[in-house]
Design an enzyme around this catalytic site. Structure first.
Site, PDB file in Angstrom:
ATOM      1  N   ASN A   9       0.863  -1.177   0.000  1.00  0.00           N
ATOM      2  CA  ASN A   9       0.000   0.000   0.000  1.00  0.00           C
ATOM      3  C   ASN A   9       0.901   1.229   0.000  1.00  0.00           C
ATOM      4  OD1 ASN A   9      -1.844   2.018   0.428  1.00  0.00           O
ATOM      5  ND2 ASN A   9      -2.346   1.428   2.532  1.00  0.00           N
ATOM      6  N   HIS A  94      -9.733   0.897   4.811  1.00  0.00           N
ATOM      7  CA  HIS A  94      -8.453   1.142   5.486  1.00  0.00           C
ATOM      8  C   HIS A  94      -8.699   2.109   6.647  1.00  0.00           C
ATOM      9  CE1 HIS A  94      -4.376   2.480   6.270  1.00  0.00           C
ATOM     10  NE2 HIS A  94      -3.960   1.401   5.636  1.00  0.00           N
ATOM     11  N   GLU A 166      -5.464  -5.004  10.613  1.00  0.00           N
ATOM     12  CA  GLU A 166      -4.477  -3.947  10.832  1.00  0.00           C
ATOM     13  C   GLU A 166      -4.801  -3.186  12.107  1.00  0.00           C
ATOM     14  OE1 GLU A 166      -2.477  -2.739   6.940  1.00  0.00           O
ATOM     15  OE2 GLU A 166      -4.332  -1.617   7.034  1.00  0.00           O
TER      16      GLU A 166
HETATM   17  C1  PEP Z   1      -0.978   0.193   6.054  1.00  0.00           C
HETATM   18  O1  PEP Z   1      -1.179   1.385   5.930  1.00  0.00           O
HETATM   19  O2  PEP Z   1      -1.772  -0.608   5.531  1.00  0.00           O
HETATM   20  C2  PEP Z   1       0.180  -0.231   6.814  1.00  0.00           C
HETATM   21  C3  PEP Z   1       0.213  -1.448   7.260  1.00  0.00           C
HETATM   22  O3  PEP Z   1       1.181   0.707   7.023  1.00  0.00           O
HETATM   23  P1  PEP Z   1       2.605   0.451   7.739  1.00  0.00           P
HETATM   24  O4  PEP Z   1       3.159  -0.837   7.168  1.00  0.00           O
HETATM   25  O5  PEP Z   1       3.441   1.637   7.342  1.00  0.00           O
HETATM   26  O6  PEP Z   1       2.369   0.347   9.189  1.00  0.00           O
END
Ligand code: PEP
Length: 254
Positions: A9, A94, A166
């Protein structure tokens, strides 16, 4: 058997020229790595150039968002009809979309239905805040996000679904969840999916971990039985590190 996915991403990073450079660094280095589906999600403006560059590779293309209408007076939006044929996946829900742009589970639900109509596989992102985590509300929050975002989605529509767990407190903070902890939470998400759909569908849906995943911790996540890969933000902008993550993921399941 669920194929491991490593998804990049890029968020609101890279001009079209920088996207082109990044892809041209990635493609030769990714060539020959087996057992991993690599997904690149560039900014909308680079979708066309990236789709041209990757067309003879196994690399997949995703959008970072979509609107739920096909066309019309929706200034600034991009529709699933515009992405169809070029992208195979679209990130939806997200936490940055939810937190910064007010996207509710109901909006995410409309977007998932619109994506499915155009054969775009949704990568549905769910995650709890630090406050919810500390208060022991993780299971309730994630369960509600899944159930409400997937309301009215048929088993056939869910076939291409990917879920990304996440935790908000791990995104962009350098504070990743532990592999074992993420595995337990993702196992819980899979049981929730079994309740929403059925056991077979839940067993077939890939569930990724996301949140400060990088070259140093990717193996810890992908080696877990419930974790089918990673959604990678910051580390996906560094070609060498991202390639190293894909390589490690290709052998992590043993
Ligand atoms: C994301 O935005 O989906 C993400 C996982 O970001 P990061 O890997 O920078 O924590």
């Amino acid at each position: 058997m669920r194929k491991v996915m490593i998804a990049a991403n890029w968020k609101m990073n890279t001009t079209p020229r920088e996207a082109q450079t990044l892809v041209s660094q990635l493609l030769p280095a990714l060539d020959g790595i087996t057992g991993v589906e690599v997904l690149l999600c560039p900014p909308f403006i680079s979708t066309v150039v990236v789709s041209e560059l990757i067309k003879n590779s196994g690399v997949r293309l995703g959008a970072q968002n979509t609107y739920f209408e096909d066309k019309g007076a929706f200034t600034g939006e991009i529709s699933p009809a515009m992405l169809a044929g070029m992208c195979q996946y679209v990130l939806l829900g997200h936490s940055e979309r939810r937190g910064l742009f007010g996207e509710s589970n109901q909006i995410v639900n409309r977007k998932i239905k619109a994506a499915a109509k155009h054969a775009l596989n949704p990568v549905l992102c769910v995650g709890e805040s630090l406050e919810d985590n500390d208060a022991g509300r993780t299971e309730d929050v994630l369960g509600a996000q899944l159930r409400q975002s997937l309301e009215g989605i048929s088993i056939a529509e869910a076939r291409g679904l990917v879920v990304a767990y996440e935790p908000i407190w791990a995104i962009g903070t350098g504070r990743a969840a532990g592999g074992a902890q993420a595995n337990v939470t993702i196992g819980m998400l899979r049981r929730t999916l079994a309740g929403i759909f059925d056991e077979a569908t839940a067993a077939s849906v890939r569930i990724l971990y996301g949140g400060s995943a990088n070259g140093a911790n990717i193996a810890e996540f992908v080696s877990q039985p419930e974790i089918d890969g990673a959604l990678v933000g910051g580390a996906s902008l560094k070609a060498d590190e991202f390639v190293s993550m894909v390589k490690q993921a290709s052998t992590a399941k043993g």
